[in-house]
Every structure is written in structure tokens, then in C-alpha cells.
Design an enzyme around this catalytic site. Structure first.
Site, short mmCIF file in Angstrom:
data_model
loop_
_atom_site.label_atom_id
_atom_site.label_comp_id
_atom_site.label_asym_id
_atom_site.label_seq_id
_atom_site.Cartn_x
_atom_site.Cartn_y
_atom_site.Cartn_z
N LYS A 8 17.94 46.34 107.79
CA LYS A 8 18.19 44.65 108.71
C LYS A 8 16.72 44.19 108.75
O LYS A 8 16.20 43.27 109.75
CB LYS A 8 18.63 44.83 110.34
CG LYS A 8 18.92 43.71 111.14
CD LYS A 8 19.89 43.09 110.43
CE LYS A 8 20.21 41.71 111.54
NZ LYS A 8 21.78 41.06 110.57
N ASP B 147 25.03 44.40 108.56
CA ASP B 147 25.86 43.35 108.98
C ASP B 147 26.90 43.67 107.39
O ASP B 147 27.89 43.34 107.84
CB ASP B 147 25.65 41.92 109.30
CG ASP B 147 24.41 41.71 108.98
OD1 ASP B 147 23.99 42.31 107.68
OD2 ASP B 147 24.14 40.22 109.45
N ASP C 46 30.94 56.81 109.90
CA ASP C 46 32.14 56.57 110.81
C ASP C 46 32.87 55.44 110.32
O ASP C 46 34.14 56.02 110.36
CB ASP C 46 32.00 55.91 112.27
CG ASP C 46 31.88 57.66 113.11
OD1 ASP C 46 31.44 58.84 113.19
OD2 ASP C 46 32.57 57.27 114.13
MG MG Z 1 27.93 59.79 115.96
#
Ligand code: MG
Ligand code: IPM
Length: 357
Positions: free
Chosen positions: A191, A223, A251
Site C-alpha cells: 500500500k 486493495d 483467506d
Molecule cells: Mg488467517
């Protein structure tokens, strides 16, 4: 020499899924794999037994082992404990205590599971990404941290995002080395438009990249990377990023493959010693019901054999067995298509053992 593996089942579904991984390991041991298993306590299980999520004995066992297999830690019953006593601190303490700075999180779509992904088949089919997450630095470890009370009585929480050049350089080298064995592309996620520390991250990645002219380096803001992961994930080969960004993006990447229940991980030190665990958590909502997917943990054993023990053939054998049970149509609930019958944790583990031959 016989290699030592420390087994830390942990909490929630941890013991159930680790039991299945042990069936696989024991089967390999019966057919000649030369390893010795030792068991230990971590997380809530260690807190219950010893009053601490990472008892000194566990850390000692971990230091003495050649590799560690971990289930998962955490549970709602521990959420009100003081932060240093919470199960997650057991995991973070092991990562820090063993200097496991390089976290490899592969997101691979098994062709048999293309329908289990919430994304369209053409977006995810053939997906094979490696997320390299920095694991012992950044905002999860930075000091100072805490919650303080201001003069007006209002509380203020704060954490520190800090990276040294040396920390960025070593995770960068991990990523470039891995890319060399894959499709030779590294995307560094930062970022840099807002955070000075990740501007430094980008500069160091560019510098390290000069030593790997055969690997293509690109940069992406986090992002945008989150968006690209769900828009066109196959553009990525290796992604390298900070501790927190890697936690989040891995994830998201896991879900591209249909279920977080399929994905293993390796956390390595500079010498290749490692801790291996599924990337999913302890899933307290389904713990004890025998329905959790043990495949991520079983695939973590394969990664352990490959990365810490140098046993490529045995690792291939496990991965092929997992492919075979999927071919047979066996599915735990998390990867079953709508209306498809599912098998339980133990049945899935037994099927993998049977497929090992
Ligand atoms: Mg995790
Ligand atoms: C993970 C987990 C851990 C982390 C938690 C349990 C501390 O989310 O391994 O991704 O944040 O690293």
C-alpha cells in the site's frame, strides 16, 4: 538419522483433523518412512492443561523437532482471557520463537472441485497461486501496541506497522526462489501510496529483484490485489506480501478453490525447518461432530515431507492419494455440491490411507 516431528493438535476441529493426518503418516511409517512422532500441547488445550497457550515445554519440543504439524487453535471460551493467554498467542509465539518468517500458502484448484468454487469455472479452472506471507513481523508483532486512555477519558487503540529492510529482503528472496521453481513471476502487494513502510517494502523488492533477472516482478496495491483475486485470479503466480495483507488475501484466495478446508501451509525459517498447518481455523461451530474436512491437514503433511524432510516422492504419493479420493467422488460437507452426499472426517481420512496403497 530419524527425523522428529512434533504434533500439536490444538483446539476445536484440530484434534479431529490431525488424527486423520496421523493415519496417513502412520501408514507411511509402516511402509518405510523414517520419522518419529512426538505430541505436545498448544493453544486453548495448553491453557486448559498448563495455564498458558505456549508452555515452555512445547517451545522446547518445537525447537528440538525437525518439523511441526499443527491443527488449529482458538475457541469462544477463550475470548475473554487476557490477550497474552489467548490460544492465538500460542501460534504467534511459535512462529516468532522459531523465526518462521516465510509462510507459503498455495491456492490450487483441484479440477474435481471446480463446481465447489463460488466463482465461475472459467475464472478458476487451472488456478495455481502461491501466496508468500511475511509471518514474524509487521503489524501483528510491532511495538508499541495497546489501548490507552487519553486525557479526556476517551480510549485509543494502537498498533505499529514496522518492517526493517532485512525482514523485507529475506521474505523477498523466499518469494523469488519459489517463483524460480514455478512460472517465474512475483507480484509484490503493498500500500505504497499511503504507507511509508510499504513504500520501503516496494523499494527493497525492486532491489532484491535485481538478483533474479529471470523472474518478472510486478507491484500491486493491496486493495486492487483483493479485487484482482476475485476478478481474474489466474494472472497471479507468486504473490509476496506483509503479514496482515497476507492473512487477508490468503483467506480470499482459499475460497477461490472451493473451500478453505482444502488448503495447507508451510511456515519456514531460514534453514527450511518448518511448521505445517491447514490455513483454516479451529471451526468451533463444527468441532466434535466429525464433519470437518481433513484434507488441508493431510496436504500439510505432504508439504512437510516436501519442504522440511526433502521427501518429494512421499509428498507426491499423498497428493496423488488426495486426488484419487476426489476422483472417487468423496466429499466432506464443505466441498460437496448442492444435494451431493458427503462423508465424515474419519471416512475421508481412511479413504486417503486406502488410496496411498
Ligand atoms: Mg488467517
Ligand atoms: C492464520 C490465522 C492466524 C493469523 C490467527 C489464528 C492468529 O488467521 O494463520 O491465518 O492471523 O495469522
Amino acid at each position: 538419522m530419524t527425523k522428529k516431528i512434533l504434533v500439536l493438535p490444538g483446539d476445536g476441529i484440530g484434534p479431529e483433523i490431525v488424527a486423520e493426518a496421523l493415519k496417513v503418516l502412520n501408514r507411511l511409517i509402516a511402509t518405510g518412512l523414517d520419522v518419529e512422532l512426538e505430541h505436545g500441547l498448544v493453544g486453548g488445550a495448553a491453557y486448559d492443561a498448563e495455564g498458558h497457550p505456549l508452555p515452555p515445554k512445547t517451545l522446547e519440543q518445537a525447537r528440538a523437532a525437525d518439523a511441526i504439524l499443527l491443527g488449529a487453535v482458538g475457541g469462544p471460551q477463550y475470548e475473554s482471557l487476557d490477550r497474552p493467554l489467548r490460544p492465538e498467542q500460542g501460534l504467534l509465539g511459535l512462529r516468532a520463537g522459531l523465526n518462521l518468517f516465510s509462510n507459503l500458502r498455495p491456492a490450487i484448484l483441484y479440477p474435481q472441485l471446480a463446481e465447489a468454487s463460488t466463482l465461475k469455472r472459467e475464472v478458476v479452472s487451472g488456478l495455481d497461486i502461491m501466496i508468500v506471507r511475511e509471518l514474524t513481523g509487521g503489524i501483528y508483532f510491532g511495538q508499541p501496541r495497546g489501548v490507552r486512555t487519553l486525557e479526556n477519558g476517551e480510549k485509543e487503540g494502537f498498533n505499529t506497522l514496522v518492517y526493517r529492510e532485512s525482514e523485507i529482503e529475506r521474505i523477498g528472496r523466499s518469494a523469488f526462489e519459489i517463483a524460480r521453481k514455478r512460472n517465474k513471476r512475483v507480484c509484490s502487494v503493498d500500500k505504497a501510496n499511503v504507507l511509508e513502510v510499504t513504500e520501503l517494502w516496494r523499494q527493497v523488492m525492486i532491489r532484491v529483484g535485481k538478483d533474479y533477472p529471470d523472474v518478472e516482478l510486478s507491484h500491486m496495491y493491496v486493495d486492487n490485489a483483493a479485487m484482482q483475486l476475485v476478478r481474474a485470479p489466474k494472472q497471479f503466480d507468486v504473490m509476496v506480501t506483509t503479514n496482515m495483507f497476507g492473512d487477508i488475501l490468503s483467506d480470499a484466495a482459499a475460497m477461490l478453490t472451493g473451500s478453505i478446508g482444502m488448503l495447507p501451509s508451510a511456515s519456514l525459517d531460514a534453514a527450511g525447518k518448518g511448521m505445517y498447518e491447514p490455513i483454516h481455523g479451529s471451526a468451533p461451530d463444527i468441532a466434535g461432530r466429525g464433519v470437518a474436512n481433513p484434507l488441508a491437514t493431510i496436504l500439510s503433511v505432504a508439504m512437510m515431507l516436501r519442504y522440511s524432510l526433502g521427501l518429494t516422492e512421499q509428498a507426491d504419493r499423498i497428493e496423488a492419494a488426495v486426488g484419487a479420493v476426489l476422483d472417487q467422488g468423496l466429499r466432506t460437507a464443505d466441498i460437496a455440491a448442492q444435494g451431493q452426499a458427503s462423508v465424515g472426517t474419519a471416512e475421508m481420512g481412511d479413504a486417503v490411507v486406502a488410496a496411498l496403497g
